[in-house]
Design an enzyme around this catalytic site. Structure first.
Site, PDB file in Angstrom:
ATOM      1  N   CYS A 168       0.808  -1.232  -0.015  1.00  0.00           N
ATOM      2  CA  CYS A 168      -0.025   0.095  -0.004  1.00  0.00           C
ATOM      3  C   CYS A 168       0.976   1.427   0.116  1.00  0.00           C
ATOM      4  CB  CYS A 168      -0.945  -0.011   1.161  1.00  0.00           C
ATOM      5  SG  CYS A 168      -1.956  -1.251   1.337  1.00  0.00           S
ATOM      6  N   ASP A 189      30.144  -0.882  32.638  1.00  0.00           N
ATOM      7  CA  ASP A 189      31.209   0.135  33.341  1.00  0.00           C
ATOM      8  C   ASP A 189      30.789  -0.054  34.827  1.00  0.00           C
ATOM      9  OD1 ASP A 189      33.070   2.053  33.472  1.00  0.00           O
ATOM     10  OD2 ASP A 189      31.194   3.351  33.895  1.00  0.00           O
TER      11      ASP A 189
END
Length: 936
Positions: free
Chosen positions: A184, A632
């Protein structure tokens, strides 16, 4: 005026008008008088003149009252100080010639005075000229010191400066309703790009958004009507806070629209006004409140009103109409079936089928017509061909059933897909459209778009916060779940930041606005999520490419199946025609094409609702393959806020030691110093009177208390002071091995005590890592700059499987690469600022605390809006589930197509079964993808 207009040295230049062909240029020559010898002069002072060499090359002239010498451009001698001239100055179609004066040498001069002027190639290329207060002496083409001023903004093409840009195209965004597969989107693109002056059209099926770029604003006018012809609905999206759409009542001709435009453009606050008579709509770009524009329109006899968002009512009305059509067609088909088993004549049953076919088939056939016109091959073309073909061979029941089932399937698909898109529309509804603004001692309600930075808004208990800002007055608990996904309210007080879309639980707040409505955190989240949903994942890109090849091949095969076998004598033409129609229906790849985007949109919407931003299908797919996560340490696994963990005294009491420590550290901004001062203040211990404060770089601080100098610092500082540490060395070493930082307090003669500071492990860290392991993350890794002993202790406490210690920021990149070389797909989790290189190196970068920093939102691939790891396991689980569902959808779609193709040739497949297999498969794929919205 004298005949020697161009040869005199002194003229009254009033009423002197320059004809367009004075130098064969393109000028508006109203009321201009030029002598025959206008261009004959050989001596010109062309100071401040901007003219092109080819001024006399223009082909369009207004010759009213014009006399021009043949030698218009023959002059060779000019005073052209500092002038910049474009070769084709007079080739233009568009002039703003306010205060314009043109010399004879406009085009052929080699030396001009054009101080501070820049002229583009097309400086004269206009068909529209605006001239006011124009003074032209006899040197219209030959002299004087007057200037031709052409504003830079009127230069339309090929400016002389290479760094000047062409004007921006007119751009508009639309929301598209009615798309149920990616084909479409392609149909709409091809249907619109052929319209006059339309440059580009981009339709995104996943987000139901369309971007259109045009050469003029008028080119955008037929967009909505054309989209409607293609079988869809387009609604404009407000592009800019200052661009607003109004309904205008009272216009009875197009000149009314022009009157409104001219009146509004005379206002200083209005930049652009565009009134469309046929639609009764007015788009105005302006500053200030909408009431001002409405008032100005009423002054000239019309009534304007601001257009509100009516998309929901539009959708409801359209949905109701589609329901009625489907129900009525179903009743007609049922009546036809009943008639075929009773005494009703056959023609009457066929009439029922025919009416049902027309009612249900009108929309797809009309859409198919415009799709073919646009050279697009979509499902409307395929289904319409099958239905018309069935009708031609007398299979009225088959034809009616095809379009009816297709209508049902399309309706259900559209409704289901809209549910996936609701995740974004729900986010948009979080922030209220209006706010209470404090004006003096009173408050008044205003639209959030009209509130400026620095204004004070009032938020009452239980209300949603409309804009980001800083609390000036009041305290409250704020429910930040819409932004961060955290269900526990956060206490806020004066000076704290609050976010639009969050909820004020109790207490009235006065908040200073720090971000406009377009820049709020929730607005950025919506923008990022929409961008993410528009980005194609690798799987989706592959499927689209496959479908673009598959559909034409099957379509051609269907035509060949209709034509070739009967020619070769294999069966009747009718038999092969019917099989060809079945193959047409099977050619529609809807289920396959939507298998990936619907799953991705659902997953990204779910994540956004839970306070996680996933920036595209690519990252979602990679996250689903993650088997190693690197963290970290500071601020990620730990709180990132040092706190005092141990106090050890020598010679004096603990209270005395802490009082001295507070005195020494009070003026330091170091995080460790702040941790110590907060610890002492919390215990209501008073500081001593100190003086002569001094910072010792890299070692500590000192101050004089009474007659004694006291020190707070590291081991190195006291070693340099030659103060013996004695039995404290072992204690210091053990504390450091446990990841603690040791601050020694003492004098030049003795050690008074130790204070150790450490960064606590987050309370959620251990649970998070355990949940990751349950979601097939085999390796959890900690990256830290701490020494090996400290890293080992923290890794054990956090339950991390592996750690890398003594790392500098650049070393973290090497650690990530090492994991990748070992065969892992690695996600790196950090704060998005200090860890940028490692985040970029990892397969996926995940940043925490996105609500508090724009940087985190911009740098990472996935953003955890809350400042904790709680949502990380959910993100990995969701990504892995999405990847699994995408694979399920693709495999299921292909199997259904293969089965349908195989059943065609034995004659076991009917047309209505073919339609059912296509729309049914698409619906099952969508429903399977919707399961992602419910994952918690």
């Amino acid at each position: 005026m004298a005949d020697k207009c161009c040869s005199s040295n002194s003229h009254d230049v009033k009423d002197v008008k320059v004809s367009k062909s004075c130098c064969d240029s393109n000028h508006d020559a109203n009321d201009e008088q030029v002598s025959k010898s206008c261009c004959d002069s050989k001596n010109h002072d062309a100071k401040d003149e901007q003219l092109s060499k080819s001024c006399c090359d223009s082909k369009n002239h207004d010759d009213k009252n014009e006399q021009v010498s043949k030698s218009c451009c023959d002059s060779k001698n000019h005073d052209a100080k500092d002038e910049q001239l474009s070769k084709s100055c007079c080739d233009s179609k568009n002039h703003d010639a306010k205060d314009e004066q043109v010399s004879k040498s406009c085009c052929d001069s080699k030396n001009h005075d054009a101080k501070d002027e820049q002229v583009g190639k097309s400086c004269c290329d206009s068909t529209t000229t605006s001239k006011t207060n124009e003074n032209n002496n006899n040197t219209c083409c030959s002299g004087g010191s007057k200037q031709t001023f052409i504003p830079l903004e009127d230069i339309s093409t090929n400016p002389i400066n290479s760094n000047q840009k062409e004007p921006d195209k007119f751009k508009m965004s639309y929301r598209i309703f009615g798309m149920d597969c990616a084909a479409c989107a392609k149909t709409i693109e091809k249907g619109l790009v052929t319209l006059p002056d339309i440059s580009t059209v981009q339709v995104n099926f996943s987000t139901a958004k369309m971007q259109v770029s045009a050469d003029s604003s008028e080119a955008l006018l037929p967009i909505e009507r054309t989209v409607q012809k293609l079988g869809f609905t387009a609604e404009p999206i407000q592009q800019h806070n200052h661009v607003k759409t109004y309904d205008v009542v009272g216009m009875d001709c197009s000149s009314c629209a022009k009157s409104i435009e001219k009146h509004l453009m005379s206002l200083q606050t209005v930049s652009v006004a565009n009134v469309n008579f046929s639609t009764g709509k007015m788009k105005v770009e302006h500053d200030g409140p909408s009431d001002k524009i409405i008032s100005e329109v009423s002054k000239i006899g019309f009534k304007a009103s601001l257009v509100e968002n009516k998309s929901s009512s539009t959708k409801q009305k359209k949905s109701k109409t589609e329901n009625n059509i489907i129900i009525f067609s179903g009743v007609l088909i049922a009546l036809g079936l009943i008639g075929s088993y009773t005494a009703l004549p056959e023609w009457l049953s066929n009439l029922f089928y025919g009416i049902a076919l027309v009612i249900s088939g009108y929309k797809p056939v009309r859409s198919a017509f415009y799709a073919i016109k646009s050279r697009a091959l979509d499902m409307n073309v395929l289904m319409s061909g099958a239905a018309i073909g069935a009708m031609l061979i007398g299979e009225w029941l088959e034809g009616a059933t095809v379009v009816w089932l297709f209508a049902i399937g399309t309706y259900l698909q559209t409704k289901s897909i809209e549910r996936t898109r609701d995740s974004i529309s729900n986010l948009m509804d979080l922030a209220p459209p209006e706010a209470w603004v404090k004006v003096g001692t009173t408050i008044e309600k205003k639209a959030v778009e009209e509130i400026a930075l620095g204004q004070t808004i009032v938020i009452k208990p239980g209300e949603k916060i409309p804009l980001d800002g800083e609390i000036l007055v009041g305290e409250s608990s704020i429910n930040q779940a819409p932004i961060t996904g955290e269900s526990i309210p956060v206490d806020k007080q004066i000076g704290d930041i609050v976010y639009a879309g969050t909820i004020n639980e109790h207490g009235t707040l006065e908040v200073k606005v720090t971000k406009l409505v377009a820049d709020t955190t929730i607005a950025k989240i919506i923008h990022l999520v929409e961008e993410a949903q528009e980005k194609k994942a690798p799987t989706e890109a592959f499927v689209d490419k496959f479908a673009s090849i598959y559909t034409p091949i099957v379509f051609i095969s269907a035509l060949a199946l209709i034509i070739i076998p009967p020619i070769l004598g294999f069966g009747t033409a009718g038999e092969w025609f019917y099989k060809g129609l079945e193959l047409l229906v099977v050619a529609c790849p809807c289920a396959l094409v939507i298998s990936t985007p619907v799953a991705i949109v659902s997953a990204i919407g779910n994540a956004a609702k839970n306070g996680v931003l996933i920036k595209g299908g690519t990252f979602l797919e990679i996250a689903g393959k993650i088997d190693a996560v690197a963290f970290d340490k500071t601020g990620t696994l730990t709180e990132g806020k040092p706190t005092v963990s141990d106090v050890q005294v020598e010679e004096i009491s603990e209270v005395e030691l802490l009082s001295i420590a507070l005195t020494l550290e009070e003026y330091s901004t170091h995080p460790i110093a702040k941790a110590i001062t907060n610890y002492v203040v919390d215990r209501n211990i008073k500081k001593k009177l100190g003086k002569d404060f001094k910072n010792i770089v890299g070692k500590g601080v000192q101050a004089k208390i009474g007659d004694t100098i006291y020190y707070a610092g590291n081991v190195k500082l006291f070693e340099e002071l030659d103060v013996p540490l004695n039995n404290l060395v072992q204690n210091i070493y053990e504390m450091q091995n446990h990841g603690k930082t040791v601050v020694i307090i003492g004098t030049e003669k003795q050690i008074l005590g130790l204070i150790s500071v450490s960064d606590k492990i987050r309370s959620s860290t251990v649970l998070t890592l355990n949940l990751l392991k349950q979601n097939s993350v085999n390796q959890t890794v900690m990256l830290t700059g701490d020494n090996d002993g400290a890293a080992k202790m923290i890794a054990a406490e956090a339950n991390v499987g592996r750690y890398f210690a003594n790392l500098l920021p650049e070393d973290k990149v090497s650690a990530i690469q090492k994991l990748q070389n070992e065969g892992y797909t690695v996600a790196m989790v950090g704060d998005g600022i200090n860890d940028a290189p490692a985040l970029a190196t990892a397969n996926i970068g995940i940043a925490m605390g996105g609500a508090g920093t724009d940087t985190a939102m911009e740098t990472a691939d996935i953003v955890l809006m809350a400042d904790n790891l709680d949502k990380l396991p959910h993100t990995i689980k969701l990504s892995k589930k999405a990847l699994m569902i995408i694979k399920q959808n693709i495999i299921f779609s292909i199997i259904i197509k293969v089965i349908a193709l195989v059943l065609i040739f034995p004659g076991w497949l009917t047309l209505w079964l073919a339609v059912l297999s296509d729309t049914g498969a698409a619906l099952i794929v969508i429903l399977n993808s919707l399961r992602l919205l419910r994952i918690k």
